[in-house]
Design a protein around this motif. Structure first.
Motif, PDB file in Angstrom:
ATOM      1  N   VAL A  91       9.079  47.756  56.937  1.00 49.16           N
ATOM      2  CA  VAL A  91       9.663  47.876  55.687  1.00 49.16           C
ATOM      3  C   VAL A  91      10.413  49.177  55.159  1.00 49.16           C
ATOM      4  O   VAL A  91      11.597  49.151  55.085  1.00 49.16           O
ATOM      5  CB  VAL A  91       8.562  47.748  54.265  1.00 49.16           C
ATOM      6  CG1 VAL A  91       9.165  48.009  52.988  1.00 49.16           C
ATOM      7  CG2 VAL A  91       7.922  46.227  54.354  1.00 49.16           C
ATOM      8  N   MET A  92      10.062  50.474  55.783  1.00 47.28           N
ATOM      9  CA  MET A  92      10.633  51.771  55.320  1.00 47.28           C
ATOM     10  C   MET A  92      11.780  51.703  56.444  1.00 47.28           C
ATOM     11  O   MET A  92      13.055  52.216  55.875  1.00 47.28           O
ATOM     12  CB  MET A  92       9.761  52.629  55.843  1.00 47.28           C
ATOM     13  CG  MET A  92       8.443  52.833  54.763  1.00 47.28           C
ATOM     14  SD  MET A  92       7.205  53.774  55.174  1.00 47.28           S
ATOM     15  CE  MET A  92       7.979  55.386  55.141  1.00 47.28           C
ATOM     16  N   VAL A  93      11.702  51.246  57.709  1.00 50.78           N
ATOM     17  CA  VAL A  93      12.861  51.128  58.705  1.00 50.78           C
ATOM     18  C   VAL A  93      13.838  50.452  58.249  1.00 50.78           C
ATOM     19  O   VAL A  93      15.222  50.738  58.174  1.00 50.78           O
ATOM     20  CB  VAL A  93      12.196  51.228  60.017  1.00 50.78           C
ATOM     21  CG1 VAL A  93      13.596  51.092  61.008  1.00 50.78           C
ATOM     22  CG2 VAL A  93      11.219  52.336  60.505  1.00 50.78           C
ATOM     23  N   GLY A  94      13.509  49.335  57.740  1.00 50.34           N
ATOM     24  CA  GLY A  94      14.519  48.293  57.517  1.00 50.34           C
ATOM     25  C   GLY A  94      15.222  48.606  56.345  1.00 50.34           C
ATOM     26  O   GLY A  94      16.641  48.499  56.202  1.00 50.34           O
ATOM     27  N   VAL A  95      14.551  49.208  55.238  1.00 43.20           N
ATOM     28  CA  VAL A  95      15.407  49.880  54.008  1.00 43.20           C
ATOM     29  C   VAL A  95      16.194  50.634  54.399  1.00 43.20           C
ATOM     30  O   VAL A  95      17.442  50.886  54.215  1.00 43.20           O
ATOM     31  CB  VAL A  95      14.207  50.111  53.055  1.00 43.20           C
ATOM     32  CG1 VAL A  95      14.945  50.805  51.984  1.00 43.20           C
ATOM     33  CG2 VAL A  95      13.486  49.023  52.362  1.00 43.20           C
ATOM     34  N   ALA A  96      15.677  51.774  55.513  1.00 39.41           N
ATOM     35  CA  ALA A  96      16.562  52.748  55.745  1.00 39.41           C
ATOM     36  C   ALA A  96      18.040  52.447  56.465  1.00 39.41           C
ATOM     37  O   ALA A  96      18.987  52.982  56.054  1.00 39.41           O
ATOM     38  CB  ALA A  96      15.617  53.692  56.645  1.00 39.41           C
ATOM     39  N   VAL A  97      17.690  51.574  57.383  1.00 37.98           N
ATOM     40  CA  VAL A  97      18.916  50.940  58.138  1.00 37.98           C
ATOM     41  C   VAL A  97      19.651  50.214  56.847  1.00 37.98           C
ATOM     42  O   VAL A  97      21.200  50.478  57.023  1.00 37.98           O
ATOM     43  CB  VAL A  97      18.349  49.849  59.176  1.00 37.98           C
ATOM     44  CG1 VAL A  97      19.622  49.174  59.720  1.00 37.98           C
ATOM     45  CG2 VAL A  97      17.766  50.392  60.216  1.00 37.98           C
ATOM     46  N   GLY A  98      19.156  49.331  56.408  1.00 36.84           N
ATOM     47  CA  GLY A  98      20.083  48.728  55.368  1.00 36.84           C
ATOM     48  C   GLY A  98      20.937  49.637  54.524  1.00 36.84           C
ATOM     49  O   GLY A  98      21.971  49.615  53.941  1.00 36.84           O
ATOM     50  N   VAL A  99      20.286  50.511  53.583  1.00 38.82           N
ATOM     51  CA  VAL A  99      20.752  51.575  53.000  1.00 38.82           C
ATOM     52  C   VAL A  99      21.677  52.230  53.203  1.00 38.82           C
ATOM     53  O   VAL A  99      22.937  52.755  53.039  1.00 38.82           O
ATOM     54  CB  VAL A  99      19.748  52.552  52.150  1.00 38.82           C
ATOM     55  CG1 VAL A  99      20.235  53.572  51.741  1.00 38.82           C
ATOM     56  CG2 VAL A  99      18.865  51.704  51.346  1.00 38.82           C
ATOM     57  N   GLY A 100      21.576  52.854  54.928  1.00 35.56           N
ATOM     58  CA  GLY A 100      22.372  53.723  55.677  1.00 35.56           C
ATOM     59  C   GLY A 100      23.657  52.791  55.743  1.00 35.56           C
ATOM     60  O   GLY A 100      24.862  53.397  55.610  1.00 35.56           O
ATOM     61  N   VAL A 101      23.426  51.845  56.274  1.00 38.28           N
ATOM     62  CA  VAL A 101      24.667  50.957  56.609  1.00 38.28           C
ATOM     63  C   VAL A 101      25.475  50.556  55.615  1.00 38.28           C
ATOM     64  O   VAL A 101      26.783  50.635  55.298  1.00 38.28           O
ATOM     65  CB  VAL A 101      24.425  49.631  57.508  1.00 38.28           C
ATOM     66  CG1 VAL A 101      25.495  48.745  57.689  1.00 38.28           C
ATOM     67  CG2 VAL A 101      23.718  50.043  58.895  1.00 38.28           C
ATOM     68  N   GLY A 102      24.954  50.052  54.218  1.00 38.26           N
ATOM     69  CA  GLY A 102      25.382  49.708  53.080  1.00 38.26           C
ATOM     70  C   GLY A 102      26.213  50.923  52.474  1.00 38.26           C
ATOM     71  O   GLY A 102      27.299  50.771  51.997  1.00 38.26           O
ATOM     72  N   ASP A 103      25.574  52.070  52.392  1.00 33.37           N
ATOM     73  CA  ASP A 103      26.157  53.189  51.790  1.00 33.37           C
ATOM     74  C   ASP A 103      27.410  53.589  52.604  1.00 33.37           C
ATOM     75  O   ASP A 103      28.452  53.862  51.751  1.00 33.37           O
ATOM     76  CB  ASP A 103      25.135  54.214  51.514  1.00 33.37           C
ATOM     77  CG  ASP A 103      25.569  55.360  50.692  1.00 33.37           C
ATOM     78  OD1 ASP A 103      26.320  55.095  49.702  1.00 33.37           O
ATOM     79  OD2 ASP A 103      24.833  56.672  50.856  1.00 33.37           O
ATOM     80  N   LEU A 104      27.136  53.759  53.986  1.00 28.19           N
ATOM     81  CA  LEU A 104      28.352  54.194  54.596  1.00 28.19           C
ATOM     82  C   LEU A 104      29.425  53.222  54.442  1.00 28.19           C
ATOM     83  O   LEU A 104      30.870  53.781  54.310  1.00 28.19           O
ATOM     84  CB  LEU A 104      27.976  54.325  56.154  1.00 28.19           C
ATOM     85  CG  LEU A 104      29.004  54.855  56.864  1.00 28.19           C
ATOM     86  CD1 LEU A 104      29.443  56.265  56.680  1.00 28.19           C
ATOM     87  CD2 LEU A 104      28.537  54.755  58.487  1.00 28.19           C
TER      88      LEU A 104
END
Length: 384
Positions: free
Chosen positions: A92-105
């Motif tokens: 969950v934490m890694v998935g959120v990190a990936v999604g947030v990072g890609v979306g934010d960028l």
């Protein structure tokens, strides 16, 4: 008019018969639902308290104004079994990190819109897959990318999502350490149910052989085949119990007892397989009207007695001695019997001997010692 009256009378009688049946089914359904709610009561309370705690930490300690993902992450992580929670929290934490990072960028350079949402979700899920993610982590990456792109379009605003996910995961792990006692009791209860069912199957098979009853042996075979699902339940309960005593500091004193039950799964698996073959061959002999030695039903009765005593020994250790004695005597008796005539009889005798060894292992006897209690036959028949 008479036929019409007769039909109406029949309909009234049918209605009178159906109404009580429907009422009974309704009451039974309500009881099942209430029982299911009681069984899940601890889990419901655990999720509710964890959700509130995660939200409070993210809101008042970290200072996020709308930390709705913190309680969501806590409930998602608690929804998995104990053995999966560490891995699921990480996903969950890694998935959120990936999604947030890609979306934010992506929002930083391309803004928001329908094409952007389509592309950013596909990109985030692709990155997660390339990182070796499972379904949960991949889904979380896509969900978080979509949320950051739509609800949090300001660059940099999405990073708080990952902190919320981390808080929810930590709270879930902390809540998981408060494990219900049912997870400790269930493996032993399930093992007892499996062994008692095997005992009943052997008794039914013995009666079928004794009375040449096709229905009895057919029903015993059906139950023997269905016993595989009971073993799956035992395996799951044992895995859950071991995971609980490893994770929860409040339950570690039960570690030895839980591990003892977990160690029964492999010999129980072998016993179930051998009993299934034994019952099938007994059924075939009845279906084909083959002659079986008159002593075989008695052997099956004794095998059932030994199995039942093992089930009792899970709660009354003294029964373990009786089970060992009964099975040892049965093993020696099979070695003294003359070699039977006919394929079915030979197979049944061989399977009885194999099952005795498996059941002796369930009493804590080593494999080598169990074999010694089922001595070699002078005519060379030795299945183990």
């Amino acid at each position: 008019m008479d036929p019409v009256r007769l039909t109406l009378d029949q309909l009234r009688e049918l209605r009178d018969d159906i109404a009580p049946q429907a009422a009974r089914r309704s009451r039974a359904s309500v009881r099942r639902r209430v029982d299911r709610w009681r069984d899940r009561g601890f889990f419901i309370a655990q999720c509710a308290l964890a959700a509130g705690m995660a939200w409070a930490l993210a809101r008042y300690v970290v200072g996020h104004p709308q930390p709705f993902f913190a309680p969501v992450a806590a409930m998602v992580c608690l929804g998995f079994s104990f053995g999966q929670r560490l891995r699921r929290v990480a996903e969950v934490m890694v998935g959120v990190a990936v999604g947030v990072g890609v979306g934010d960028l992506f929002v930083r350079f391309f803004g928001t819109g329908v094409p952007q949402i389509v592309f950013v979700v596909a990109l985030a899920m692709s990155v997660a897959v390339l990182l070796g993610a499972g379904t949960l982590m991949t889904t979380q990456a896509g969900v978080q990318a979509a949320i950051v792109t739509t609800l949090l379009p300001n660059p940099g605003a999405g990073f708080s999502r990952w902190i919320d996910a981390a808080l929810g995961g930590v709270v879930a792990l902390a809540a998981a350490t408060i494990a219900p006692a049912a997870a400790i009791r269930r493996p032993r209860q399930q093992a007892s149910e499996v062994l008692n069912e095997l005992s009943e199957i052997l008794l039914e098979t013995a009666d079928g052989l004794r009375n040449n009853d096709e229905k009895a042996v057919t029903d015993a075979l059906r139950r023997a085949r269905a016993s595989e699902s009971m073993l799956d339940d035992l395996r799951s309960a044992a895995d859950e119990g071991v995971a609980v005593v490893r994770m929860s500091p409040f339950r570690r004193r039960h570690r030895v007892r839980v591990q003892e039950i977990a160690d029964l799964v492999v010999p129980a698996d072998r016993a179930i397989r051998n009993i299934r073959v034994l019952v099938r061959r007994c059924a075939v002999s009845v279906w084909r009207d083959e002659q079986m030695p008159a002593e075989y039903p008695m052997l099956l009765d004794r095998l059932a007695d030994g199995t039942r005593l093992i089930a009792e020994s899970l709660f009354e250790p003294a029964a373990d001695v009786a089970a060992h004695r009964v099975l040892g005597e049965l093993g020696r008796r099979t070695a003294e019997m003359p070699l039977p005539v006919g394929l079915s009889a030979v197979v049944v005798l061989g399977q009885i001997r194999s099952t005795v060894v498996d059941l002796l292992e369930l009493t804590g006897t080593s494999y080598d010692d169990a074999r010694k209690l089922v001595p070699l036959r002078l005519d060379g028949l030795d299945e183990k």
